[in-house]
Design a protein around this motif. Structure first.
Motif, short mmCIF file in Angstrom:
data_model
loop_
_atom_site.label_atom_id
_atom_site.label_comp_id
_atom_site.label_asym_id
_atom_site.label_seq_id
_atom_site.Cartn_x
_atom_site.Cartn_y
_atom_site.Cartn_z
N ALA A 86 0.84 -1.20 0.00
CA ALA A 86 0.00 0.00 0.00
C ALA A 86 0.87 1.25 0.00
O ALA A 86 1.92 1.30 0.66
CB ALA A 86 -0.91 0.01 1.22
N VAL A 87 0.45 2.27 -0.71
CA VAL A 87 1.17 3.54 -0.74
C VAL A 87 0.94 4.27 0.58
O VAL A 87 -0.20 4.53 0.97
CB VAL A 87 0.72 4.41 -1.93
N VAL A 88 2.04 4.61 1.26
CA VAL A 88 1.96 5.27 2.57
C VAL A 88 2.71 6.60 2.59
O VAL A 88 2.84 7.22 3.65
CB VAL A 88 2.48 4.35 3.69
N GLY A 89 3.19 7.04 1.44
CA GLY A 89 3.88 8.32 1.41
C GLY A 89 4.43 8.61 0.02
O GLY A 89 4.40 7.77 -0.88
N ARG A 90 4.93 9.85 -0.13
CA ARG A 90 5.47 10.27 -1.42
C ARG A 90 6.45 11.42 -1.20
O ARG A 90 6.43 12.08 -0.15
CB ARG A 90 4.35 10.73 -2.35
N ILE A 91 7.30 11.68 -2.20
CA ILE A 91 8.21 12.82 -2.15
C ILE A 91 8.72 13.08 -3.56
O ILE A 91 8.80 12.16 -4.39
CB ILE A 91 9.39 12.57 -1.18
N SER A 92 9.03 14.33 -3.85
CA SER A 92 9.73 14.69 -5.09
C SER A 92 11.15 15.08 -4.74
O SER A 92 11.40 15.70 -3.70
CB SER A 92 9.03 15.86 -5.79
N ALA A 93 12.09 14.70 -5.60
CA ALA A 93 13.47 15.18 -5.50
C ALA A 93 13.76 15.89 -6.82
O ALA A 93 13.46 15.36 -7.90
CB ALA A 93 14.44 14.01 -5.30
N HIS A 94 14.32 17.09 -6.76
CA HIS A 94 14.50 17.86 -7.98
C HIS A 94 15.55 18.95 -7.78
O HIS A 94 15.91 19.29 -6.64
CB HIS A 94 13.17 18.50 -8.41
N TYR A 95 16.04 19.45 -8.88
CA TYR A 95 16.91 20.63 -8.85
C TYR A 95 16.67 21.44 -10.11
O TYR A 95 16.24 20.91 -11.15
CB TYR A 95 18.38 20.26 -8.70
N ASP A 96 16.93 22.72 -10.00
CA ASP A 96 16.63 23.68 -11.05
C ASP A 96 17.94 24.28 -11.55
O ASP A 96 18.69 24.88 -10.77
CB ASP A 96 15.71 24.77 -10.46
N GLU A 97 18.23 24.11 -12.82
CA GLU A 97 19.47 24.64 -13.39
C GLU A 97 19.56 26.16 -13.21
O GLU A 97 20.65 26.69 -13.00
CB GLU A 97 19.57 24.28 -14.88
N LEU A 98 18.44 26.85 -13.29
CA LEU A 98 18.46 28.30 -13.10
C LEU A 98 18.79 28.66 -11.65
O LEU A 98 19.46 29.66 -11.38
CB LEU A 98 17.12 28.92 -13.51
N ALA A 99 18.31 27.85 -10.71
CA ALA A 99 18.63 28.07 -9.30
C ALA A 99 20.11 27.82 -9.03
O ALA A 99 20.75 28.53 -8.24
CB ALA A 99 17.77 27.18 -8.41
N LEU A 100 20.68 26.81 -9.70
CA LEU A 100 22.10 26.50 -9.50
C LEU A 100 22.99 27.64 -9.96
O LEU A 100 24.12 27.80 -9.48
CB LEU A 100 22.47 25.23 -10.27
N ALA A 101 22.48 28.46 -10.89
CA ALA A 101 23.26 29.57 -11.43
C ALA A 101 23.18 30.84 -10.60
O ALA A 101 23.87 31.82 -10.90
CB ALA A 101 22.80 29.86 -12.87
N GLN A 102 22.36 30.83 -9.56
CA GLN A 102 22.21 32.02 -8.73
C GLN A 102 23.36 32.17 -7.72
O GLN A 102 24.00 31.18 -7.36
CB GLN A 102 20.87 31.97 -7.99
N GLU A 105 25.04 33.43 -1.95
CA GLU A 105 24.61 34.28 -0.84
C GLU A 105 23.13 34.62 -0.90
O GLU A 105 22.57 35.15 0.07
CB GLU A 105 25.45 35.57 -0.80
N GLN A 106 22.47 34.32 -2.02
CA GLN A 106 21.04 34.56 -2.14
C GLN A 106 20.22 33.30 -1.90
O GLN A 106 19.03 33.25 -2.20
CB GLN A 106 20.70 35.13 -3.52
N GLY A 107 20.87 32.27 -1.33
CA GLY A 107 20.10 31.11 -0.89
C GLY A 107 20.21 29.89 -1.76
O GLY A 107 20.30 28.77 -1.26
N MET A 108 20.19 30.07 -3.07
CA MET A 108 20.31 28.94 -3.98
C MET A 108 21.78 28.73 -4.31
O MET A 108 22.60 28.64 -3.43
CB MET A 108 19.46 29.16 -5.24
N GLY A 109 22.13 28.61 -5.60
CA GLY A 109 23.52 28.52 -5.98
C GLY A 109 23.97 27.11 -6.31
O GLY A 109 23.21 26.14 -6.19
N PRO A 110 25.22 26.96 -6.75
CA PRO A 110 25.74 25.67 -7.19
C PRO A 110 25.58 24.57 -6.13
O PRO A 110 25.80 24.80 -4.94
CB PRO A 110 27.23 25.96 -7.44
N GLY A 111 25.15 23.40 -6.59
CA GLY A 111 25.04 22.24 -5.70
C GLY A 111 23.80 22.18 -4.86
O GLY A 111 23.66 21.27 -4.03
N THR A 112 22.84 23.11 -5.06
CA THR A 112 21.65 23.15 -4.21
C THR A 112 20.47 22.44 -4.87
O THR A 112 19.97 22.86 -5.90
CB THR A 112 21.25 24.61 -3.90
N GLY A 113 20.07 21.33 -4.27
CA GLY A 113 18.90 20.61 -4.72
C GLY A 113 17.74 20.77 -3.75
O GLY A 113 17.89 21.38 -2.68
#
Length: 403
Positions: A86-102, A105-113
């Protein structure tokens, strides 16, 4: 352990026989799994009177590459948690190439998923889901997590930790109160707090100081505050999103909109745009600021159970013609960089929100409004929220963890 599955054996002496079963985390693959992923949220939140079921068609669109332009510059893997089949949970894992380029010091940046869209029946399921999301992010080269973000910072960022006693407004998340402890138990620390502010009674107007500032702006020949012209919607949307991209460019968590996202967002939100509740401010004839306000469509969607057909679509279209909305949300405002941190910026903000208030009360019978989200350290917006005597009614937390 394969890169696509993880099994967690629970200690029988600490669990009931049902919960002592094996948890399996499996990747979503195919339409059937996607439907199970979407359905999981409806089942696990069915008994929460303040949870608002999203439209299922919107959820499919959100999660489908080719339909949602977020996926043009992002990678995502969805996971299901199963116990005894039975399904008892879910989650998404993702990263945004535009966020990696920020800038970092503004929170996102390289390596941030990121991970998000999480639902779980208990703490062990949540732990297994987060561990699997972290594993996927490491395999993709990520070194840090900001979460929950579902799926982008422009949609439903943060975990609700205050305000479970009333339904969320459009594009605001609502989570099981237990999730706070379950997430923090996995080694996550608070990166940012996001607040929404409640204006409990908009009928009576704002304090006299705000009224004087508005009146002063109305006497100025330099300032013009006008409603969005819905007959030129595409052009007006471009003005608003261009201001947004520049106004928010230094904000924590900022990720720019692409041209496809601008067109997509404008099309999705157009049915909610009431001209008099969405304002553009001009200074010396040039666009300088904007403020949006939307009727609380969630109150209408609450009884739809996520389904538009066979009859709910007609009810919704009829309501959208002239919403009888007592609640409104002010989700976004922006001021071009040259006027930020100035008296003029505050004056434009007060003028726009007062004009929106007048319209919403006179035309739609508005009674209360919600402003936000607002970053905890956005001093300018916090000062405006305080000046109109609004109070924090919801707190969301974005957590961080090194991988």
């Amino acid at each position: 352990m394969t890169p696509l599955t993880q099994k967690v054996l629970l200690a029988a002496e600490r669990r009931t026989p049902e919960l002592a079963a094996e948890i399996e985390i499996v990747p979503v693959a195919g339409k059937s799994d996607l439907n199970a992923f979407i359905d999981c949220a409806y089942r696990l939140n069915a008994n929460d009177p303040n949870w608002v079921p999203p439209l299922r068609a919107d959820m499919v669109e959100l999660l489908t590459p080719g339909k949602n332009p977020f996926h043009d510059h992002a990678r995502m893997q969805l996971f299901l948690a199963k116990r005894g089949g039975a399904v008892v949970g879910r989650i998404s894992a993702h990263y945004d190439e535009l966020a990696l380029a920020q800038p970092p010091e503004q929170g996102m940046g390289p390596g941030t998923g990121n991970w998000g869209l999480m639902e779980a029946t208990d703490d062990a399921v949540m732990a297994a889901l987060i561990a699997r999301a972290e594993q996927w992010l490491r395999e993709e080269g990520m070194t840090r997590v900001l979460a929950p973000i579902s799926l982008s910072v422009w949609e439903e960022p943060g975990l609700l930790v205050k305000g479970h006693d009333h339904p969320p407004m459009l594009l605001m998340g609502h989570h099981n109160a237990a999730y706070e402890g379950w997430v923090e138990a996995q080694g996550y620390a608070v990166a940012k707090r996001l607040y929404t502010y409640d204006l409990h009674n908009v009928r009576d107007g704002f304090p006299e100081l705000v009224n004087r500032i508005v009146a002063s702006g109305e006497r100025s020949s330099k300032i013009k505050v006008r409603p969005v012209d819905t007959s030129r919607f595409a052009e007006e949307a471009d003005i608003i999103l261009d201001i947004l991209n520049s106004a928010w460019s230094k904000n924590w968590g900022f990720v720019p909109f692409t041209e496809r996202e601008k067109a997509y967002g404008g099309k999705k939100l157009k049915p909610l745009i009431q001209s008099g509740a969405n304002m553009i401010a001009e200074v010396d004839g040039k666009p300088a600021a904007f403020m949006l306000a939307w009727p609380d469509i969630n109150l209408k969607l609450k009884d739809f159970d996520g389904k538009l057909f066979p009859f709910n679509w007609a009810k919704l279209l009829w309501w959208l013609r002239k919403p009888d909305a007592v609640n409104w949300r002010v989700p976004l405002m922006g001021v071009v960089p040259e006027y930020q941190n100035s008296r003029l910026a505050s004056q434009l903000a007060f003028m726009m929100i007062e004009y929106i208030r007048r319209y919403a009360v006179a035309e739609h019978g508005a009674q209360r409004a919600e402003v936000g989200w607002i970053l905890e350290d956005n001093q300018g917006m916090v000062a405006i929220a305080d000046a109109i005597e609004s109070k924090i009614n919801r707190e969301y937390r974005i957590y961080q963890k090194d991988l």
